[in-house]
Design a protein around this motif. Structure first.
Motif, PDB file in Angstrom:
ATOM      1  N   TYR A 341       0.824  -1.199   0.000  1.00  0.00           N
ATOM      2  CA  TYR A 341       0.000   0.000   0.000  1.00  0.00           C
ATOM      3  C   TYR A 341       0.862   1.254   0.000  1.00  0.00           C
ATOM      4  O   TYR A 341       2.062   1.208   0.274  1.00  0.00           O
ATOM      5  CB  TYR A 341      -0.933   0.009   1.205  1.00  0.00           C
ATOM      6  CG  TYR A 341      -0.259   0.328   2.524  1.00  0.00           C
ATOM      7  CD1 TYR A 341      -0.352   1.598   3.085  1.00  0.00           C
ATOM      8  CD2 TYR A 341       0.497  -0.626   3.202  1.00  0.00           C
ATOM      9  CE1 TYR A 341       0.261   1.896   4.284  1.00  0.00           C
ATOM     10  CE2 TYR A 341       1.120  -0.338   4.400  1.00  0.00           C
ATOM     11  CZ  TYR A 341       1.004   0.930   4.945  1.00  0.00           C
ATOM     12  OH  TYR A 341       1.626   1.228   6.128  1.00  0.00           O
ATOM     13  N   ARG A 349      -3.689   3.882  -1.535  1.00  0.00           N
ATOM     14  CA  ARG A 349      -3.529   3.068  -2.738  1.00  0.00           C
ATOM     15  C   ARG A 349      -3.213   1.641  -2.319  1.00  0.00           C
ATOM     16  O   ARG A 349      -2.222   1.397  -1.620  1.00  0.00           O
ATOM     17  CB  ARG A 349      -2.430   3.622  -3.638  1.00  0.00           C
ATOM     18  CG  ARG A 349      -2.115   2.749  -4.861  1.00  0.00           C
ATOM     19  CD  ARG A 349      -1.277   3.494  -5.882  1.00  0.00           C
ATOM     20  NE  ARG A 349      -2.079   4.565  -6.502  1.00  0.00           N
ATOM     21  CZ  ARG A 349      -1.618   5.358  -7.481  1.00  0.00           C
ATOM     22  NH1 ARG A 349      -0.371   5.224  -7.929  1.00  0.00           N
ATOM     23  NH2 ARG A 349      -2.400   6.305  -7.987  1.00  0.00           N
ATOM     24  N   PHE A 351      -2.186  -1.920  -3.772  1.00  0.00           N
ATOM     25  CA  PHE A 351      -1.638  -2.562  -4.963  1.00  0.00           C
ATOM     26  C   PHE A 351      -2.190  -3.984  -5.089  1.00  0.00           C
ATOM     27  O   PHE A 351      -2.357  -4.692  -4.090  1.00  0.00           O
ATOM     28  CB  PHE A 351      -0.114  -2.580  -4.898  1.00  0.00           C
ATOM     29  CG  PHE A 351       0.495  -1.213  -4.917  1.00  0.00           C
ATOM     30  CD1 PHE A 351       0.614  -0.510  -6.111  1.00  0.00           C
ATOM     31  CD2 PHE A 351       0.918  -0.608  -3.746  1.00  0.00           C
ATOM     32  CE1 PHE A 351       1.161   0.762  -6.126  1.00  0.00           C
ATOM     33  CE2 PHE A 351       1.474   0.664  -3.749  1.00  0.00           C
ATOM     34  CZ  PHE A 351       1.584   1.346  -4.945  1.00  0.00           C
ATOM     35  N   HIS A 494      -3.579  -1.250  -9.333  1.00  0.00           N
ATOM     36  CA  HIS A 494      -3.898  -0.739  -8.011  1.00  0.00           C
ATOM     37  C   HIS A 494      -5.312  -0.167  -8.006  1.00  0.00           C
ATOM     38  O   HIS A 494      -5.912   0.078  -9.058  1.00  0.00           O
ATOM     39  CB  HIS A 494      -2.899   0.338  -7.582  1.00  0.00           C
ATOM     40  CG  HIS A 494      -2.900   1.544  -8.464  1.00  0.00           C
ATOM     41  ND1 HIS A 494      -1.994   1.705  -9.509  1.00  0.00           N
ATOM     42  CD2 HIS A 494      -3.696   2.649  -8.496  1.00  0.00           C
ATOM     43  CE1 HIS A 494      -2.224   2.844 -10.118  1.00  0.00           C
ATOM     44  NE2 HIS A 494      -3.261   3.448  -9.528  1.00  0.00           N
TER      45      HIS A 494
END
Length: 504
Positions: A341, A349, A351, A494
């Motif tokens: 992340y 975000r 991933f 992502h």
């Protein structure tokens, strides 16, 4: 003239004082403050740390165990394994946590500040099936460790074993120990476990539950000698209350000498929520909860506050992802990696991480406990970073789970409501409903109703929400309640999350 009688209502609290899955709580007081630690099983970070000034309003201040050990074992989810019931103590100017891993042994950690940093776990004694450790530093300088047994690993249970311990907590001084309480020799006793060990007025006391987490009771054992023989008494049972299996917790005393007991109640999908009970001593025995005649009390629904004048506190749930770190409420499904992340520009975000059949064995699920009987979660996601085959979104997670999120298929971003029943038995995901999205941005919502019934909905403008699919009923995991959270899955790519907001 007679003074006017006061009619001001007495300030009260309502149980459960923590409506979240803080299983197997142990609580102590140091000075004017109370401290709580609970089991955390396979979630990382583990061993949540809570503080309070009144035993009712609690603040989450961190976790004692950043990663589970052995690290290579817990790199993958080990449901129902890991950190079982811990014991918290303050001795020799330090906080101590003794915690068991039923597959590896009993560990000990120390810290001078409760919020940490904590020392790395030291394996006090290796072995399978050693659970629920409880230390006692005696008045003569001797130290002991009492523990229970897990039948699933040791082949037997329902007994409590006492072992001598080095006073510095570095090692045990005998190999096998002595069984001081044998539940198999007591009428109707099954699953005797979770002991807490105390001294009071010349007696050794063992507070220990029996009968199982859903239908059991709280017993206390006492003896003039540390090795027994011990008398037994049931001191709290469900009675006519709605609180099933009221047991496994800790005796706490205020600075003014009042006695209280904190314990859990198993509420299935909501996990093991925490209750606070008044406690009194009579003829050398405690009675916990409401006095209904006889030796055993029953749980109270409401009672006067132990300490008045303290600020109302709530445990964290929502996260705007504006800080440099995730909120303390978040835990991963296994030992976490920084590469999973990123935080920045007010977004989280996630991933994409590979998976096989379903989400049960995906370590990178970002999860937290259910905070109430009924609540609503809303999140905004941007799926423009997904690659072909990637998915991500909002999940209600347990042995059954459902998620509402986005799926990248044939170059298009689609909305999908997906369920998986008996995830712990390798179920295959089924898409329950779907919709085409005008853009990769979508608002996701789940409304949790009584008994964990969950309705998912979505919005394409953040204003009007459209229900999607049939209602889903949350189901507990292995020794834990259901969990809610976020995920991203796929070989790459992502998903970005703007916020995670929890409201009543």
């Amino acid at each position: 003239m007679l003074a006017a009688c006061s009619t001001a209502p007495v300030a009260q609290y309502q149980n459960p004082v923590i409506h979240a899955d803080y299983s197997d709580p142990d609580v102590i007081r140091v000075g004017e403050k109370y401290y709580l630690v609970s089991s955390s099983f396979n979630n990382a970070p583990g061993l949540p740390l809570l503080e309070s000034r009144d035993m009712v309003n609690w603040t989450l201040v961190g976790h004692a165990l950043p990663q589970l050990i052995p690290a290579e074992v817990f790199a993958r989810p080990q449901h129902g394994k890991g950190v079982w019931a811990p014991c918290l103590r303050y001795h020799d100017g330090k906080f101590w946590i003794f915690y068991p891993d039923p597959d590896f042994g009993i560990y000990v950690m120390t810290a001078t500040s409760f919020a940490g940093p904590w020392s790395a776990p030291n394996l006090l004694t290796a072995g399978k099936g050693l659970i629920d450790p409880a230390p006692l530093w005696d008045e003569d300088g001797q130290a002991y460790l009492l523990h229970a047994w897990a039948r699933s690993r040791a082949g037997f249970a329902n007994v409590l074993t006492l072992r001598r311990m080095a006073p510095d907590g570095s090692r045990l001084l005998d190999d096998k120990g002595t069984v001081i309480i044998d539940g198999n020799k007591l009428p109707k006793y099954t699953t005797l476990e979770g002991p807490k060990f105390y001294r009071r007025d010349g007696y050794y006391y063992v507070f220990a539950p029996a009968g199982g987490v859903e239908h059991g009771w709280q017993s206390v054992f006492r003896s003039r000698s540390v090795y027994g023989p011990y008398e037994d008494r049931i001191v709290m049972a469900q009675g006519s209350s709605p609180v099933n299996g009221p047991h496994q917790g800790a005796w706490v005393q205020t600075p003014q000498g009042e006695d209280w007991f904190m314990h859990f109640q198993d509420q299935r999908a909501y996990g093991r929520v925490v209750h606070l009970q008044p406690m009194v001593w009579r003829d050398g025995w405690p009675l916990i909860g409401k006095d209904v005649g006889g030796s055993a009390g029953q749980p109270v629904a409401r009672y006067r506050l132990p300490v008045t004048g303290q600020a109302v506190a709530t445990l964290p749930t929502s996260d705007e992802f504006n800080d440099a770190a995730l909120g303390l409420q978040w835990q991963w499904n296994a030992n976490w990696q920084q590469s999973w992340y990123a935080l920045g520009d007010g977004h989280l975000r996630l991933f994409g991480q590979p998976r096989t059949t379903n989400l049960w064995d995906v370590p990178s699920l970002l999860l937290q406990k259910l905070p109430a009987q009924m609540f609503t979660v809303t999140t905004k996601v941007d799926a423009s970073g997904l690659v072909e085959g990637g998915v991500g979104g909002l999940v209600m997670y347990g042995a059954d789970y459902a998620w509402l999120g986005t799926r990248r298929t044939d170059g298009k971003t689609q909305l999908a409501l997906v369920s998986c029943y008996k995830a712990d038995q390798n179920c295959h995901e089924q898409q329950e409903a779907g919709a085409e999205l005008p853009s990769p941005q979508v608002w996701l919502r789940m409304q949790v109703l009584a008994n964990g019934v969950t309705q998912f909905s979505y919005s394409v403008d953040g204003d009007k929400y459209i229900p999607i699919g049939a209602q889903f009923t949350a189901r507990m995991g292995r020794w834990v309640g259901a969990q809610m959270g976020l995920f991203g899955a796929g070989d790459a790519g992502h998903i970005d999350i703007d916020y995670f907001r929890v409201s009543p």
